[in-house]
Design a protein around this motif. Structure first.
Motif, mmCIF file in Angstrom:
data_model
loop_
_atom_site.group_PDB
_atom_site.id
_atom_site.type_symbol
_atom_site.label_atom_id
_atom_site.label_comp_id
_atom_site.label_asym_id
_atom_site.label_seq_id
_atom_site.Cartn_x
_atom_site.Cartn_y
_atom_site.Cartn_z
ATOM 1 N N ALA A 1 -9.115 2.493 -11.840
ATOM 2 C CA ALA A 1 -9.909 2.939 -10.694
ATOM 3 C C ALA A 1 -9.992 1.849 -9.627
ATOM 4 O O ALA A 1 -9.932 2.138 -8.425
ATOM 5 C CB ALA A 1 -11.308 3.342 -11.159
ATOM 6 N N ILE A 2 -10.119 0.599 -10.051
ATOM 7 C CA ILE A 2 -10.159 -0.519 -9.090
ATOM 8 C C ILE A 2 -8.817 -0.670 -8.394
ATOM 9 O O ILE A 2 -8.732 -0.822 -7.169
ATOM 10 C CB ILE A 2 -10.552 -1.823 -9.801
ATOM 11 C CG1 ILE A 2 -11.964 -1.716 -10.401
ATOM 12 C CG2 ILE A 2 -10.487 -3.006 -8.834
ATOM 13 C CD1 ILE A 2 -12.323 -2.881 -11.298
ATOM 14 N N LEU A 3 -7.738 -0.622 -9.165
ATOM 15 C CA LEU A 3 -6.394 -0.791 -8.594
ATOM 16 C C LEU A 3 -6.036 0.335 -7.641
ATOM 17 O O LEU A 3 -5.383 0.114 -6.611
ATOM 18 C CB LEU A 3 -5.356 -0.851 -9.719
ATOM 19 C CG LEU A 3 -5.339 -2.101 -10.591
ATOM 20 C CD1 LEU A 3 -4.462 -1.872 -11.816
ATOM 21 C CD2 LEU A 3 -4.826 -3.305 -9.801
ATOM 22 N N ALA A 4 -6.458 1.557 -7.961
ATOM 23 C CA ALA A 4 -6.052 2.733 -7.186
ATOM 24 C C ALA A 4 -6.560 2.695 -5.757
ATOM 25 O O ALA A 4 -5.972 3.315 -4.866
ATOM 26 C CB ALA A 4 -6.534 4.008 -7.884
ATOM 27 N N ILE A 5 -7.645 1.972 -5.507
ATOM 28 C CA ILE A 5 -8.191 1.895 -4.151
ATOM 29 C C ILE A 5 -7.153 1.339 -3.174
ATOM 30 O O ILE A 5 -7.047 1.785 -2.025
ATOM 31 C CB ILE A 5 -9.462 1.009 -4.145
ATOM 32 C CG1 ILE A 5 -10.556 1.658 -4.996
ATOM 33 C CG2 ILE A 5 -9.954 0.779 -2.719
ATOM 34 C CD1 ILE A 5 -11.761 0.761 -5.214
ATOM 35 N N GLY A 6 -6.377 0.375 -3.614
ATOM 36 C CA GLY A 6 -5.394 -0.251 -2.725
ATOM 37 C C GLY A 6 -4.007 0.339 -2.790
ATOM 38 O O GLY A 6 -3.091 -0.153 -2.110
ATOM 39 N N ALA A 7 -3.819 1.400 -3.575
ATOM 40 C CA ALA A 7 -2.472 1.946 -3.778
ATOM 41 C C ALA A 7 -1.781 2.379 -2.483
ATOM 42 O O ALA A 7 -0.608 2.048 -2.267
ATOM 43 C CB ALA A 7 -2.530 3.107 -4.777
ATOM 44 N N PRO A 8 -2.445 3.128 -1.576
ATOM 45 C CA PRO A 8 -1.743 3.527 -0.343
ATOM 46 C C PRO A 8 -1.303 2.332 0.506
ATOM 47 O O PRO A 8 -0.263 2.373 1.156
ATOM 48 C CB PRO A 8 -2.789 4.372 0.395
ATOM 49 C CG PRO A 8 -3.748 4.813 -0.650
ATOM 50 C CD PRO A 8 -3.804 3.684 -1.643
ATOM 51 N N PHE A 9 -2.099 1.261 0.489
ATOM 52 C CA PHE A 9 -1.780 0.097 1.316
ATOM 53 C C PHE A 9 -0.582 -0.665 0.757
ATOM 54 O O PHE A 9 0.161 -1.289 1.506
ATOM 55 C CB PHE A 9 -3.009 -0.817 1.407
ATOM 56 C CG PHE A 9 -4.176 -0.150 2.058
ATOM 57 C CD1 PHE A 9 -4.310 -0.141 3.429
ATOM 58 C CD2 PHE A 9 -5.136 0.497 1.291
ATOM 59 C CE1 PHE A 9 -5.382 0.492 4.044
ATOM 60 C CE2 PHE A 9 -6.211 1.128 1.896
ATOM 61 C CZ PHE A 9 -6.337 1.130 3.267
ATOM 62 N N PHE A 10 -0.399 -0.612 -0.552
ATOM 63 C CA PHE A 10 0.787 -1.225 -1.138
ATOM 64 C C PHE A 10 2.045 -0.542 -0.620
ATOM 65 O O PHE A 10 3.038 -1.199 -0.276
ATOM 66 C CB PHE A 10 0.720 -1.143 -2.665
ATOM 67 C CG PHE A 10 1.908 -1.747 -3.356
ATOM 68 C CD1 PHE A 10 2.020 -3.115 -3.515
ATOM 69 C CD2 PHE A 10 2.938 -0.943 -3.835
ATOM 70 C CE1 PHE A 10 3.128 -3.678 -4.134
ATOM 71 C CE2 PHE A 10 4.040 -1.497 -4.459
ATOM 72 C CZ PHE A 10 4.132 -2.864 -4.612
ATOM 73 N N SER A 11 2.007 0.787 -0.527
ATOM 74 C CA SER A 11 3.160 1.529 -0.015
ATOM 75 C C SER A 11 3.383 1.257 1.469
ATOM 76 O O SER A 11 4.525 1.167 1.931
ATOM 77 C CB SER A 11 2.961 3.033 -0.258
ATOM 78 O OG SER A 11 2.921 3.322 -1.645
ATOM 79 N N VAL A 12 2.295 1.119 2.231
ATOM 80 C CA VAL A 12 2.418 0.783 3.643
ATOM 81 C C VAL A 12 3.096 -0.581 3.809
ATOM 82 O O VAL A 12 3.999 -0.752 4.637
ATOM 83 C CB VAL A 12 1.030 0.778 4.319
ATOM 84 C CG1 VAL A 12 1.118 0.176 5.724
ATOM 85 C CG2 VAL A 12 0.475 2.196 4.385
ATOM 86 N N TYR A 13 2.670 -1.541 3.018
ATOM 87 C CA TYR A 13 3.264 -2.893 3.056
ATOM 88 C C TYR A 13 4.757 -2.833 2.759
ATOM 89 O O TYR A 13 5.572 -3.482 3.426
ATOM 90 C CB TYR A 13 2.534 -3.768 2.043
ATOM 91 C CG TYR A 13 3.073 -5.170 1.877
ATOM 92 C CD1 TYR A 13 3.313 -5.980 2.979
ATOM 93 C CD2 TYR A 13 3.296 -5.697 0.609
ATOM 94 C CE1 TYR A 13 3.790 -7.278 2.828
ATOM 95 C CE2 TYR A 13 3.772 -6.997 0.453
ATOM 96 C CZ TYR A 13 4.018 -7.775 1.557
ATOM 97 O OH TYR A 13 4.489 -9.055 1.407
#
Length: 598
Positions: A422-434
């Motif tokens: 749940a903590i990791l999933a918060i940043g998942a879209p931004f990883f793809s943007v990067y």
């Protein structure tokens, strides 16, 4: 990790690949090298479009089946050892061959050798002499590296993990069985890229399926012989040599099979390969100079993961050797399972979209068509966001049943995986943007800027990871997850800053507004999913979804499907046109395969 011409290590659960954009510079590096040496760049497609379509379809099916089997392997591994100290020791040991290969040889294979293989395949002898020399050097180098690393297993395990006492002894034993994988990772990469350079893609894509089948079979034999973690409390103190053979031995056997199945297809190419020494005059020196930034970016990223590995095993080392399902301290096993789940939407969705869009970006950049490049970038970010924003909310809502799925019927381990996920999933879209923003830099043939960005990202990442090490052992893994999430915000910010200076405004306002609509629709789906979870007992410690793996599967199927339907309806209601950009190509492919009427 994708099926492009780059190092692909699909067999391991791994920490999120922050160095992935570096590896995607291989094709741009190849084009630039061709220009330097006056050769014709490698085409993006094969001449026979029908053959290419068939190969692409076969690769897609092979990749999908491999990912499904990878999930099955994770579930079976959980049944075998989840909730035990052995799970942490094995996970930490099993990760090292992957990271050592990528650190020492992966960047060289990707950025230096692959472009040369593609170029040599267009020579009159189809590159027979060059590839013979390359294979001779590569096999000899890999063998030497593997022997040296395996001989140094004691200091390596002692340096890069925090295990001690009986845990360290078991990690060293596992290392003796697992570190030889380095040689076969390299062999798989070399043989696979030779096949790809000669437009023989299918076996390379399907080889990981064989690996997963072997690994799953080995785990099933382990459960049959030694019992599951729930039935028999596997500990460091009662672990046997037979169990090591079944667990670590079959894991390595899968990697061996994955590489060896490529030998026959390479032989069928008719290259007349034989041992040849010497690479003078082959142009590798020129390639190395051009690809230096790409290699450096990969090395910096892998070094950071060695720090993560060291810190992640602190919590595992704090457990007594006899600790099993009753331990309240999450370890590296839970962390790796969570990262494997969190990175999956990116691997399946963002990577595929970015791969398709990269050709348009590269062509626009080559023609100095910055307007077209900005348009392609904006479209890639918006199309990817349709899926990744929903995936992020879905992973948060469904983290409980997903944790149970990989927790080996241990509700405690399942809950620990769920919190981390749940903590990791918060940043998942931004990883793809990067990832996508860095692809644009490689399309512009700028490998230096990603290296600079990677250095800054790694610096902040290592600082936060080391700060996590100061937390109490029960909180270290969660601290690492927070550091990953925060870092996923930093990477896109830096890449955006550099790209905006280079390209100007590429539609940031439009992208932000569209993402807000994605988020609104995903939040409605999330609320609906959370309500549906209550019917499956999510609020009660003894609720249905916490009782078993089968219960978690039922919960995931019902609630996940309901969330997807609500999200689809909300996107339609909000008139999100990007949904059509994702769905239309899929529907077109389905219609094209349907028999025509009349």
């Amino acid at each position: 990790m994708s099926n492009e011409q780059r190092v692909r290590i699909p067999a391991k659960p791994a920490f999120p690949p922050s160095n992935a954009p570096a590896r995607d510079g291989a094709r741009a590096t190849g084009r630039r090298l061709a220009e330097v040496r006056g050769a014709r760049p490698a085409p993006d497609v094969a001449p026979d479009r029908a053959s290419t379509a068939r190969s692409s379809a076969s690769m897609a099916v092979g990749t999908l089946i491999s990912r499904i089997l990878g999930l099955v392997k994770g579930v079976v591994l959980g049944i075998a050892i989840a909730g035990t100290t052995v799970a942490d020791v094995f996970t930490g040991s099993d990760y090292l061959p992957n990271i050592i290969f990528l650190l020492v040889a992966g960047g060289v294979f990707n950025a230096v050798l692959i472009p040369q293989i593609a170029k040599a395949s267009r020579l009159p002898d189809k590159g027979s002499e060059f590839i013979s020399r390359l294979l001779t050097l590569g096999v000899a180098g890999l063998l030497a590296l593997t022997v040296i690393v395996t001989a140094l297993v004691v200091p390596i395990m002692g340096t890069f993990t925090s295990f001690s006492g009986g845990q360290l002894k078991l990690a060293i034993t596992f290392g003796l069985f697992l570190l030889p994988q380095i040689f076969f990772y390299g062999l798989y990469s070399l043989l696979g890229q030779i096949l790809n350079a000669h437009n023989a893609f299918r076996v390379y894509a399907w080889a990981p399926v064989a690996n997963n089948v072997v690994a799953i079979a080995g785990l099933l034999v382990f459960i049959a012989v030694a019992g599951s973690s729930r039935a028999h409390q596997h500990t460091v103190d009662n672990w046997t040599t037979t169990q090591t053979l079944l667990l670590a031995g079959t894991a390595t056997l899968g990697i061996v099979v994955q590489s060896l199945v490529l030998l026959m297809p390479v032989k069928r190419l008719g290259l007349r390969l034989r041992p040849r020494f010497g690479l003078r005059g082959t142009g590798l020196g020129v390639t190395a100079k051009i690809a230096g930034w790409t290699v450096g970016t990969m090395i910096i990223g892998q070094l950071s993961y060695l720090v993560v590995l060291r810190v992640a095993t602190i919590s595992s080392a704090s457990k007594p050797n006899g600790a099993a399902g009753g331990s309240g301290v999450p370890g590296i096993y839970e962390f790796n399972r969570a990262t494997e789940l969190y990175i999956m939407p990116h691997s399946i969705i963002a990577l595929s979209i970015a791969t398709v869009m990269f050709t348009a970006m590269a062509r626009a950049a080559a023609a100095h068509d910055f307007s077209g490049l900005r348009s392609s970038l904006s479209a890639a970010l918006r199309t990817t966001g349709v899926a990744t924003v929903f995936a992020s909310i879905a992973l948060i809502v469904l983290s409980g049943p997903l944790g149970m799925l990989f927790g080996g019927n241990s509700d405690l381990s399942g809950r620990q995986i769920a919190i981390t996920l749940a903590i990791l999933a918060i940043g998942a879209p931004f990883f793809s943007v990067y990832f996508i923003l860095n692809r644009v830099l490689y399309a512009l043939e700028d490998a230096r800027t990603p290296f600079v960005i990677q250095c800054m990202v790694v610096a902040t990442s290592v600082t936060m990871v080391l700060a996590s090490a100061a937390l109490p052992p029960p909180l270290i893994i969660y601290g690492l997850a927070v550091s990953y999430t925060l870092n996923n915000f930093i990477g896109p910010f830096l890449s955006h800053h550099y790209l905006k200076r280079r390209l100007g405004n590429y539609g940031g306002g439009l992208i932000l507004r569209v993402y807000m609509r994605f988020l609104a629709a995903a939040l409605v789906a999330g609320v609906a999913g959370e309500a549906a979870l209550r019917a499956f007992g999510s609020a009660s410690p003894d609720g249905f979804m916490w009782t078993s793996i089968s219960a978690s599967l039922v919960t995931l199927a019902v609630v996940g499907s309901a969330m997807a339907v609500v999200y689809f309806v909300m996107l339609k209601a909000l008139r999100v046109h990007e949904l059509d950009d994702v769905v239309a190509p899929l529907l077109s492919r389905v219609r094209s395969r349907m028999p025509s009427q009349g």
